[in-house]
Write a protein that holds these residues in place. Structure first.
Motif, mmCIF file in Angstrom:
data_model
loop_
_atom_site.group_PDB
_atom_site.id
_atom_site.type_symbol
_atom_site.label_atom_id
_atom_site.label_comp_id
_atom_site.label_asym_id
_atom_site.label_seq_id
_atom_site.Cartn_x
_atom_site.Cartn_y
_atom_site.Cartn_z
ATOM 1 N N THR A 91 55.886 79.526 80.398
ATOM 2 C CA THR A 91 54.830 78.782 79.688
ATOM 3 C C THR A 91 54.495 77.446 80.344
ATOM 4 O OG1 THR A 91 56.455 77.763 78.208
ATOM 5 C CG2 THR A 91 55.399 79.798 77.447
ATOM 6 N N ALA A 92 55.399 76.920 81.189
ATOM 7 C CA ALA A 92 55.174 75.609 81.802
ATOM 8 C C ALA A 92 56.007 75.464 83.070
ATOM 9 C CB ALA A 92 55.558 74.503 80.816
ATOM 10 N N TRP A 93 55.627 74.500 83.917
ATOM 11 C CA TRP A 93 56.425 74.128 85.083
ATOM 12 C C TRP A 93 57.500 73.157 84.621
ATOM 13 C CZ3 TRP A 93 56.290 76.805 89.360
ATOM 14 C CH2 TRP A 93 55.155 77.574 89.631
ATOM 15 N N VAL A 94 58.753 73.473 84.944
ATOM 16 C CA VAL A 94 59.888 72.708 84.433
ATOM 17 C C VAL A 94 60.920 72.461 85.537
ATOM 18 C CG1 VAL A 94 59.611 73.602 82.083
ATOM 19 C CG2 VAL A 94 61.133 74.793 83.678
ATOM 20 N N LYS A 95 61.835 71.537 85.250
ATOM 21 C CA LYS A 95 62.994 71.288 86.096
ATOM 22 C C LYS A 95 63.975 72.447 85.927
ATOM 23 C CE LYS A 95 62.526 66.348 85.288
ATOM 24 N NZ LYS A 95 63.141 65.154 84.680
ATOM 25 N N ALA A 96 65.020 72.458 86.725
ATOM 26 C CA ALA A 96 66.011 73.539 86.642
ATOM 27 C C ALA A 96 66.648 73.638 85.264
ATOM 28 C CB ALA A 96 67.094 73.353 87.706
ATOM 29 N N ASP A 97 66.788 72.504 84.557
ATOM 30 C CA ASP A 97 67.407 72.511 83.227
ATOM 31 C C ASP A 97 66.436 72.887 82.109
ATOM 32 O OD1 ASP A 97 65.851 70.229 82.833
ATOM 33 O OD2 ASP A 97 67.556 68.872 82.638
ATOM 34 N N GLY A 98 65.177 73.159 82.459
ATOM 35 C CA GLY A 98 64.182 73.580 81.471
ATOM 36 C C GLY A 98 63.344 72.455 80.894
ATOM 37 N N THR A 99 63.651 71.189 81.231
ATOM 38 C CA THR A 99 62.821 70.082 80.757
ATOM 39 C C THR A 99 61.552 70.005 81.596
ATOM 40 O OG1 THR A 99 63.998 68.470 82.136
ATOM 41 C CG2 THR A 99 64.786 68.765 79.865
ATOM 42 N N ALA A 100 60.526 69.433 81.051
ATOM 43 C CA ALA A 100 59.197 69.420 81.670
ATOM 44 C C ALA A 100 59.174 68.723 83.025
ATOM 45 C CB ALA A 100 58.205 68.746 80.732
ATOM 46 N N GLY A 101 58.341 69.255 83.923
ATOM 47 C CA GLY A 101 58.048 68.582 85.178
ATOM 48 C C GLY A 101 58.798 69.100 86.378
ATOM 49 N N TYR A 102 58.996 68.198 87.333
ATOM 50 C CA TYR A 102 59.707 68.515 88.566
ATOM 51 C C TYR A 102 60.774 67.454 88.785
ATOM 52 C CZ TYR A 102 56.360 65.102 90.431
ATOM 53 O OH TYR A 102 55.592 63.978 90.647
ATOM 54 N N GLU A 103 61.716 67.746 89.695
ATOM 55 C CA GLU A 103 62.812 66.807 89.915
ATOM 56 C C GLU A 103 63.031 66.519 91.388
ATOM 57 O OE1 GLU A 103 66.571 68.646 88.511
ATOM 58 O OE2 GLU A 103 65.307 70.428 88.352
ATOM 59 N N ASN A 104 63.533 65.311 91.657
ATOM 60 C CA ASN A 104 63.855 64.855 92.999
ATOM 61 C C ASN A 104 65.296 65.259 93.298
ATOM 62 O OD1 ASN A 104 64.610 63.355 95.252
ATOM 63 N ND2 ASN A 104 63.492 61.539 94.631
ATOM 64 N N LEU A 105 65.500 66.199 94.215
ATOM 65 C CA LEU A 105 66.841 66.686 94.530
ATOM 66 C C LEU A 105 67.579 65.803 95.530
ATOM 67 C CD1 LEU A 105 66.253 70.525 94.852
ATOM 68 C CD2 LEU A 105 66.828 69.185 92.824
ATOM 69 N N SER A 106 66.874 65.246 96.506
ATOM 70 C CA SER A 106 67.535 64.442 97.532
ATOM 71 C C SER A 106 67.776 63.013 97.042
ATOM 72 C CB SER A 106 66.732 64.445 98.831
ATOM 73 O OG SER A 106 65.380 64.121 98.604
ATOM 74 N N ASN A 107 66.761 62.352 96.535
ATOM 75 C CA ASN A 107 66.866 61.042 95.878
ATOM 76 C C ASN A 107 67.786 60.077 96.621
ATOM 77 O OD1 ASN A 107 66.137 59.211 93.935
ATOM 78 N ND2 ASN A 107 67.761 59.812 92.532
ATOM 79 N N ASN A 108 67.433 59.775 97.884
ATOM 80 C CA ASN A 108 68.234 58.854 98.691
ATOM 81 C C ASN A 108 67.321 57.963 99.534
ATOM 82 O OD1 ASN A 108 67.504 60.376 101.039
ATOM 83 N ND2 ASN A 108 69.155 61.803 100.601
ATOM 84 N N ALA A 109 67.915 57.086 100.322
ATOM 85 C CA ALA A 109 67.151 56.116 101.107
ATOM 86 C C ALA A 109 66.532 56.725 102.355
ATOM 87 C CB ALA A 109 68.055 54.953 101.490
ATOM 88 N N GLY A 110 67.010 57.887 102.772
ATOM 89 C CA GLY A 110 66.527 58.500 103.998
ATOM 90 C C GLY A 110 65.276 59.338 103.794
ATOM 91 N N ILE A 111 64.853 59.923 104.899
ATOM 92 C CA ILE A 111 63.709 60.831 104.898
ATOM 93 C C ILE A 111 64.255 62.247 104.764
ATOM 94 C CG2 ILE A 111 61.831 61.749 106.291
ATOM 95 C CD1 ILE A 111 61.709 58.956 107.633
ATOM 96 N N SER A 112 63.764 62.982 103.793
ATOM 97 C CA SER A 112 64.203 64.350 103.534
ATOM 98 C C SER A 112 63.032 65.291 103.773
ATOM 99 C CB SER A 112 64.699 64.473 102.087
ATOM 100 O OG SER A 112 65.709 63.528 101.831
ATOM 101 N N TYR A 113 63.237 66.303 104.607
ATOM 102 C CA TYR A 113 62.179 67.212 105.044
ATOM 103 C C TYR A 113 62.565 68.682 104.898
ATOM 104 C CZ TYR A 113 59.798 63.638 108.003
ATOM 105 O OH TYR A 113 59.128 62.551 108.491
ATOM 106 N N TYR A 114 61.559 69.528 104.950
ATOM 107 C CA TYR A 114 61.637 70.971 105.184
ATOM 108 C C TYR A 114 62.685 71.727 104.373
ATOM 109 C CZ TYR A 114 58.811 69.331 109.043
ATOM 110 O OH TYR A 114 57.853 68.709 109.776
ATOM 111 N N PRO A 115 62.545 71.757 103.060
ATOM 112 C CA PRO A 115 63.500 72.514 102.244
ATOM 113 C C PRO A 115 63.313 74.021 102.400
ATOM 114 C CG PRO A 115 61.677 71.794 100.894
ATOM 115 C CD PRO A 115 61.466 71.179 102.251
ATOM 116 N N LYS A 116 64.412 74.738 102.226
ATOM 117 C CA LYS A 116 64.422 76.202 102.163
ATOM 118 C C LYS A 116 65.204 76.576 100.915
ATOM 119 C CE LYS A 116 62.439 77.126 106.178
ATOM 120 N NZ LYS A 116 62.272 75.901 106.862
ATOM 121 N N ILE A 117 64.820 77.678 100.273
ATOM 122 C CA ILE A 117 65.411 78.044 98.986
ATOM 123 C C ILE A 117 65.816 79.514 98.973
ATOM 124 C CG2 ILE A 117 63.127 78.504 98.007
ATOM 125 C CD1 ILE A 117 64.198 77.455 95.306
ATOM 126 N N GLN A 118 66.945 79.800 98.342
ATOM 127 C CA GLN A 118 67.403 81.164 98.089
ATOM 128 C C GLN A 118 67.942 81.222 96.665
ATOM 129 O OE1 GLN A 118 67.723 84.208 100.129
ATOM 130 N NE2 GLN A 118 66.002 83.068 100.995
#
Length: 166
Positions: A46-73
């Motif tokens: 019914t909606a786009w949510v974070k992994a825990d089911g709460t609304a929206g999207y989440e920042n997984l890296s959340n650090n001072a560096g540059i984070s690029y090119y994610p891959k998912i399985q």
């Protein structure tokens, strides 16, 4: 169309995998907060949510560096496994996190956060991930450790990250 990122920054390199209910799980990188970070969102039905089911999207890296090119399985129990490259330690390294159903953790499924898989003095880039028949991650990347670009491999054996022979 659905706008998943829907923010003022630029969003790049989306990757998608469908769960057992054919619902999309999406990762991308985005510079909304001033540097590139890895983001995740999934469709709940019914909606786009974070992994825990709460609304929206989440920042997984959340650090001072540059984070690029994610891959998912996605493993057979619905656990998400994500790799990306990140220059927080000063060189680009390969990072990993997984969703254990409650939290984002290291491969052990209990230690919160993410982990540096390559962890060396040279750049490591262009990672990819595949799960084995037991749902354990196998990761490859391009690495400059030998002062020549080479392909490196590691796998999770259930206890540690190891070489192919365990």
């Amino acid at each position: 169309y659905d706008n998943l990122s829907n923010n003022a920054g630029y969003s790049y390199s989306p990757q998608i995998i469908l769960d057992s209910s054919n619902r999309p799980n999406v990762v991308w990188y985005d510079d909304t907060i001033g540097n590139f970070e890895i983001y995740f969102s999934k469709w709940s039905g019914t909606a786009w949510v974070k992994a825990d089911g709460t609304a929206g999207y989440e920042n997984l890296s959340n650090n001072a560096g540059i984070s690029y090119y994610p891959k998912i399985q996605l493993d057979s129990s619905g656990g998400l496994n994500i790799v990306w490259e990140d220059n927080t330690p000063g060189t680009y390294e390969i990072y990993f996190t997984k969703w254990n159903g409650v939290n984002w953790t290291r491969a052990d499924g209990t230690t919160l956060g993410y982990e540096n898989l390559s962890n060396n003095a040279q750049n490591s880039t262009e990672s990819n991930i595949q799960l084995d028949s037991s749902g354990r991650p196998n990761v490859v990347w391009r690495d400059f450790t030998s002062l020549n670009w080479e392909v490196y491999f590691t796998k999770w054996n259930g206890t540690n990250w190891t070489a192919a022979d365990g």
